[in-house]
Motif scaffolding. Structure first.
Motif, PDB file in Angstrom:
ATOM      1  N   LEU A 161       0.750  -1.274  -0.092  1.00 47.96           N
ATOM      2  CA  LEU A 161       0.002   0.103   0.041  1.00 47.96           C
ATOM      3  C   LEU A 161       0.837   1.420   0.037  1.00 47.96           C
ATOM      4  O   LEU A 161       0.383   2.221  -0.588  1.00 47.96           O
ATOM      5  N   ASP A 178      -7.253   4.370  -7.638  1.00 47.06           N
ATOM      6  CA  ASP A 178      -8.222   3.258  -7.343  1.00 47.06           C
ATOM      7  C   ASP A 178      -7.898   2.717  -6.102  1.00 47.06           C
ATOM      8  O   ASP A 178      -7.918   1.354  -5.402  1.00 47.06           O
ATOM      9  N   ASP A 180      -8.697   3.189  -3.003  1.00 47.28           N
ATOM     10  CA  ASP A 180      -9.756   2.825  -2.056  1.00 47.28           C
ATOM     11  C   ASP A 180     -10.567   1.580  -2.450  1.00 47.28           C
ATOM     12  O   ASP A 180     -11.338   0.995  -1.660  1.00 47.28           O
ATOM     13  N   ARG A 181     -10.278   1.193  -3.536  1.00 45.13           N
ATOM     14  CA  ARG A 181     -10.711   0.044  -4.181  1.00 45.13           C
ATOM     15  C   ARG A 181      -9.657  -1.087  -4.121  1.00 45.13           C
ATOM     16  O   ARG A 181     -10.230  -2.330  -3.842  1.00 45.13           O
ATOM     17  N   SER A 182      -8.494  -0.893  -4.282  1.00 51.57           N
ATOM     18  CA  SER A 182      -7.434  -1.999  -4.478  1.00 51.57           C
ATOM     19  C   SER A 182      -7.164  -2.392  -2.980  1.00 51.57           C
ATOM     20  O   SER A 182      -6.890  -3.693  -2.545  1.00 51.57           O
ATOM     21  N   ALA A 183      -7.170  -1.350  -2.211  1.00 52.04           N
ATOM     22  CA  ALA A 183      -6.802  -1.934  -0.700  1.00 52.04           C
ATOM     23  C   ALA A 183      -7.482  -2.940   0.163  1.00 52.04           C
ATOM     24  O   ALA A 183      -7.079  -3.737   0.569  1.00 52.04           O
ATOM     25  N   PRO A 184      -9.003  -2.564  -0.198  1.00 52.95           N
ATOM     26  CA  PRO A 184      -9.848  -3.708   0.423  1.00 52.95           C
ATOM     27  C   PRO A 184      -9.766  -5.056  -0.129  1.00 52.95           C
ATOM     28  O   PRO A 184      -9.698  -6.173   0.514  1.00 52.95           O
ATOM     29  N   VAL A 185      -9.355  -5.139  -1.406  1.00 54.55           N
ATOM     30  CA  VAL A 185      -9.114  -6.289  -2.164  1.00 54.55           C
ATOM     31  C   VAL A 185      -7.787  -7.033  -1.507  1.00 54.55           C
ATOM     32  O   VAL A 185      -7.816  -8.197  -1.322  1.00 54.55           O
ATOM     33  N   VAL A 187      -6.594  -6.495   1.344  1.00 55.18           N
ATOM     34  CA  VAL A 187      -6.752  -6.900   2.792  1.00 55.18           C
ATOM     35  C   VAL A 187      -7.654  -8.175   2.937  1.00 55.18           C
ATOM     36  O   VAL A 187      -7.308  -9.272   3.595  1.00 55.18           O
ATOM     37  N   VAL A 188      -8.530  -8.354   2.099  1.00 59.23           N
ATOM     38  CA  VAL A 188      -9.374  -9.607   1.883  1.00 59.23           C
ATOM     39  C   VAL A 188      -8.560 -10.658   1.490  1.00 59.23           C
ATOM     40  O   VAL A 188      -8.570 -11.973   2.193  1.00 59.23           O
TER      41      VAL A 188
END
Length: 435
Positions: A161, A178, A180-185, A187-188
């Motif tokens: 990150l 992106d 805000d979209r790649s970070a949750p991916v 993390v998951v």
């Protein structure tokens, strides 16, 4: 206040100095969890299949990744784009073998491709990670989380990150950010990989615990069987020591005018016998106290070959057909040999009743010059579904009794679907001295 601020500053500087070393240890030098290779014990059978699927997926992802990295539509497919896509695919596959190095390679390749293409890429494309960029980077993180502790995986996520944030700060044009979209991916996939690793370790711990429990159970069973044998032999040894003591006491009265030297020797024999008997009862009495047998059981004589007939009759009364045969010339045997032979027959017949319902059995006692042969065979059970030709109850006791006497025990399937137990109990040499 100034002293506190100065102390914090010192600790902060020390932490900053230690950061490169810690980073090197956590995300490079420390090895990943070792997975057994094919052919080794406990090797995962699913690993080759997963590797093949990963190779296929990486090859399929390389095509759209090449299109993403081709930023010159008028010039066709870029050779550099093909090289970068193939390199990222190879790094993803390498994550199955070297997850730490593969993650570093994937991160460096991601940063390199962004730096090379940022100035000419379309502003509408996601930045810094495109869809396929997230697939490759997320896959590398997932494979890393499968093989390293969560602390190290979190460090890799933080660096990923931070690299993305650094790329967003150095751009030559506006992009569709992106993070805000790649970070949750990321993390998951990290959480999923860590959870699967925890599950694998838990299963391994369970397997180890089961093996340890089985070993402890086998050891406890062995000790219990040895204790039971020792308790039985205690009665035999105690009887003979008592006889020796009585004979030594009576012997002077059987000789006319015994000499003082003879009396002294016989007195010494009696005293030694009594002392040995007391020590034997003191030591082996602990074994006897574990099960606290009844008073009548304490004084019941241990069985010998003379009681085999009664044993066979008792088994017949339970509904099983048993024949008893004796070969050779019977002769006096050490009590320990007779006791062991009786118990081997008893346990073998008990196994037949438990594991071969409806079968008939034959007991053969062979008297030989070198020892005693005990053979118990049974026919196939009438209900084959209930048979068990594995490790039977009492087999451990048979083996312990045979080994104690220096003999041999052989067990296994007999022709026709039955079972056979053969024990050879020597009575020559040192064995003759056994009680």
């Amino acid at each position: 206040m100034g002293a506190v601020t100065s102390s914090r500053a010192v600790r902060l500087r020390a932490a900053v100095r230690r950061a490169p070393r810690a980073l090197y240890e956590e995300l490079w030098a420390a090895p990943a969890d070792r997975v057994p290779r094919m052919g080794e014990p406990d090797a995962p059978v699913w690993r080759p299949s997963l590797l093949v699927l990963l190779i296929i997926a990486a090859a399929c992802f390389a095509v759209p990744r090449t299109n993403e990295l081709t930023v010159y539509p008028s010039g066709g497919v870029s050779g550099w784009a093909v090289l970068a896509a193939v390199a990222q695919s190879a790094a993803l596959v390498a994550g199955m073998i070297r997850p730490v190095g593969a993650w570093w390679a994937a991160t460096v390749l991601s940063v390199t491709t962004v730096l090379v293409t940022e100035s000419v890429m379309s502003p509408d494309r996601l930045f810094p990670w495109s869809i396929m960029g997230m697939v490759f980077q997320g896959g590398a993180l997932f494979l890393l989380a499968l093989r390293v502790p969560p602390r190290r995986a979190l460090g890799a996520l933080a660096l990923t990150l931070l690299a993305g944030m650094a790329l967003t700060l150095h751009t030559t044009q506006r992009h569709n950010m992106d993070l805000d979209r790649s970070a949750p991916v990321f993390v998951v996939v990290l959480v999923l990989g860590a959870a699967l690793r925890s599950l694998r370790l838990a299963r391994q711990d369970l397997v180890d615990q089961v093996e340890l429990t089985a070993d402890e159970r086998a050891r406890r069973t062995l000790l219990e069987e040895r204790h039971r044998i020792a308790r039985e032999l205690h009665d035999v040894v105690a009887h003979h020591m008592s006889v020796i003591s009585i004979q030594a006491q009576v012997a002077p009265h059987l000789v006319k005018d015994p000499s003082d030297e003879l009396k002294e020797n016989l007195t010494g024999i009696r005293e030694n016998a009594l002392e040995a008997l007391a020590e034997l009862r003191r030591v082996l009495g602990v074994l006897r106290s574990e099960e606290a047998p009844t008073q009548s059981a304490r004084h019941t004589p241990q069985p010998s070959l003379d009681r085999l007939g009664a044993l066979v009759s008792s088994v017949r009364s339970a509904g099983m057909a048993v024949t008893l045969a004796t070969t050779g010339e019977p002769r006096p045997l050490p009590p320990g040999v007779e006791l062991s032979a009786y118990r081997i027959v008893q346990e073998a017949l008990s196994n037949v009743m438990r594991h071969a319902p409806g079968a008939s059995a034959r007991v053969e006692i062979g008297h030989r010059a070198a020892g005693l042969t005990v053979r118990v065979t049974n026919t196939a059970p009438l209900r084959p579904g209930h048979t068990s030709h594995g490790v039977r109850h009492g087999l451990l006791g048979m083996r312990e009794r045979t080994t104690m006497l220096g003999g041999d025990l052989a067990t296994g399937p007999a022709p026709g679907g039955g079972w056979e137990v053969t024990a050879i109990l020597p009575v020559t040499g040192d064995t003759e001295d056994l009680p």
